[in-house]
Design an enzyme around this catalytic site. Structure first.
Site, mmCIF file in Angstrom:
data_model
loop_
_atom_site.group_PDB
_atom_site.id
_atom_site.type_symbol
_atom_site.label_atom_id
_atom_site.label_comp_id
_atom_site.label_asym_id
_atom_site.label_seq_id
_atom_site.Cartn_x
_atom_site.Cartn_y
_atom_site.Cartn_z
ATOM 1 N N ASP A 66 3.637 -6.606 -10.641
ATOM 2 C CA ASP A 66 4.062 -7.261 -9.362
ATOM 3 C C ASP A 66 3.953 -8.890 -9.350
ATOM 4 O O ASP A 66 3.097 -9.302 -10.247
ATOM 5 C CB ASP A 66 3.082 -6.573 -8.395
ATOM 6 C CG ASP A 66 3.730 -6.738 -7.040
ATOM 7 O OD1 ASP A 66 4.863 -7.336 -6.833
ATOM 8 O OD2 ASP A 66 2.994 -6.233 -6.026
ATOM 9 N N ASN A 80 13.056 0.695 -4.640
ATOM 10 C CA ASN A 80 13.352 -0.388 -5.042
ATOM 11 C C ASN A 80 14.818 -0.701 -4.852
ATOM 12 O O ASN A 80 15.379 -1.908 -4.923
ATOM 13 C CB ASN A 80 13.290 -1.015 -6.415
ATOM 14 C CG ASN A 80 11.800 -1.403 -6.681
ATOM 15 O OD1 ASN A 80 11.220 -1.271 -7.680
ATOM 16 N ND2 ASN A 80 10.975 -1.903 -5.711
HETATM 17 C C1 FPP Z 1 7.809 -6.571 -8.772
HETATM 18 O O1 FPP Z 1 7.606 -7.717 -8.474
HETATM 19 C C2 FPP Z 1 8.535 -6.559 -9.816
HETATM 20 C C3 FPP Z 1 9.630 -5.541 -10.059
HETATM 21 C C4 FPP Z 1 10.130 -4.682 -8.742
HETATM 22 C C5 FPP Z 1 10.469 -5.348 -11.275
HETATM 23 C C6 FPP Z 1 9.575 -5.307 -12.258
HETATM 24 C C7 FPP Z 1 10.567 -5.507 -13.456
HETATM 25 C C8 FPP Z 1 10.159 -6.375 -14.560
HETATM 26 C C9 FPP Z 1 9.013 -6.848 -14.704
HETATM 27 C C10 FPP Z 1 11.160 -6.532 -15.731
HETATM 28 C C11 FPP Z 1 11.390 -5.282 -16.380
HETATM 29 C C12 FPP Z 1 11.830 -5.332 -17.691
HETATM 30 C C13 FPP Z 1 12.498 -4.256 -18.296
HETATM 31 C C14 FPP Z 1 12.642 -4.095 -19.625
HETATM 32 C C15 FPP Z 1 13.127 -3.131 -17.474
HETATM 33 P P1 FPP Z 1 8.253 -8.432 -7.123
HETATM 34 O O2 FPP Z 1 9.852 -8.623 -7.173
HETATM 35 O O3 FPP Z 1 7.959 -7.221 -5.874
HETATM 36 O O4 FPP Z 1 7.456 -9.558 -6.439
HETATM 37 P P2 FPP Z 1 6.996 -10.262 -5.470
HETATM 38 O O5 FPP Z 1 6.208 -8.985 -4.673
HETATM 39 O O6 FPP Z 1 6.410 -11.325 -5.483
HETATM 40 O O7 FPP Z 1 8.134 -10.280 -4.509
#
Ligand code: FPP
Length: 256
Positions: free
Chosen positions: A29, A77
């Site tokens: 996250d 998501n």
């Molecule tokens: C949460 O951060 C992250 C996600 C929903 C996506 C996670 C994906 C990756 C780390 C890359 C994945 C890589 C592969 C190879 C599939 P957020 O966007 O919710 O962050 P925030 O809470 O700060 O907005």
């Protein structure tokens, strides 16, 4: 001034190589906040987050972790803006294109749990190719939760078990924890299905529909570090924190 005596050095916990958690699960996250702090679009955080996935996969494999489960995309998501979802769906394509040779070199086997047939066709292809290309690897399992939700997982397991009962194959009185384990998406992991350690980055302290059945006795460790900044040092600190925990599984501490 503090003097840097041997006593001070001994107070710093060291990573114990004989107590590495077999199954580590991570809620990655903070990509969005990492980008926003730099006045970049959110997708820049996801791009950087993908690089962290590469780093942590190698570190986990080196340390002797047997299963690394990463929450890459939840069933919730899809509610994000279309452009962000599109970018996230393209990431596995990019990731596996770049990284499968390294995975094979490191003997890492890729698995994916989630509803794959709802993913865009090119994402499905990238995932299926990576699974196929690493099928003979016998080292760490890199298990992506992609279009995964734990309530969905449990509901599907209940439906599956219900079908077995309805057809007369299964007596309801004979349903055990193992029956449920076997019907969940982690069933293929056998006795490694339950994470020993669950990490969430970015300072949020919730589970967000991840592995609800499987984390019954997992150690939960949280860090304020945002996923794109997560690295070997922080990962090792999380494992050291795990190593300080007294895991009793509902029993009592055995005397030393
Ligand atoms: C949460 O951060 C992250 C996600 C929903 C996506 C996670 C994906 C990756 C780390 C890359 C994945 C890589 C592969 C190879 C599939 P957020 O966007 O919710 O962050 P925030 O809470 O700060 O907005």
């Amino acid at each position: 001034m503090f003097n840097n005596t041997q006593d001070n050095q001994q107070a710093t916990p060291q990573l114990k190589t004989d107590n590495i958690p077999a199954h580590v699960a991570i809620i990655m996250d903070g990509n969005g906040r990492w980008a926003q702090k730099r006045h970049l679009p959110r997708i820049a955080g996801h791009k950087r987050g993908m690089e962290t996935v590469k780093t942590i996969t190698k570190v986990a494999s080196d340390l002797g972790v047997k299963v690394l489960t990463l929450y890459a995309f939840s069933t919730e998501n899809w509610k994000r803006p279309h452009d962000e979802v599109s970018y996230l769906m393209g990431l596995p394509v990019k990731f596996f294109n770049d990284f499968v040779p390294d995975l094979v070199k490191n003997n890492v086997q890729v698995r994916v749990m989630g509803i794959k047939d709802q993913l865009p066709v090119q994402t499905q292809k990238a995932v299926n190719d990576a699974i196929k290309d690493t099928a003979d690897c016998t080292g760490m399992i890199l298990n992506f939760a992609l279009n995964y939700g734990s309530r969905l997982d449990i509901r599907m397991a209940v439906q599956q078990i219900g079908r077995q009962v309805a057809s007369g194959q299964l007596d309801p009185e004979q349903i055990t924890d193992q029956t449920i384990d076997a019907n969940l998406m982690t069933g293929f992991l056998g006795n490694l299905a339950d994470p020993d350690l669950l990490i969430r980055t970015s300072g949020e302290e919730r589970i967000s529909n991840f592995l609800l059945w499987q984390i019954a006795y997992s150690e939960l460790v949280f860090t304020d570090v945002l996923w794109p900044d997560f690295d070997r040092t922080v990962f090792e600190q999380m494992i050291m924190e795990y190593q300080q925990r007294d895991r009793r599984f509902g029993g009592i501490k055995t005397s030393k």
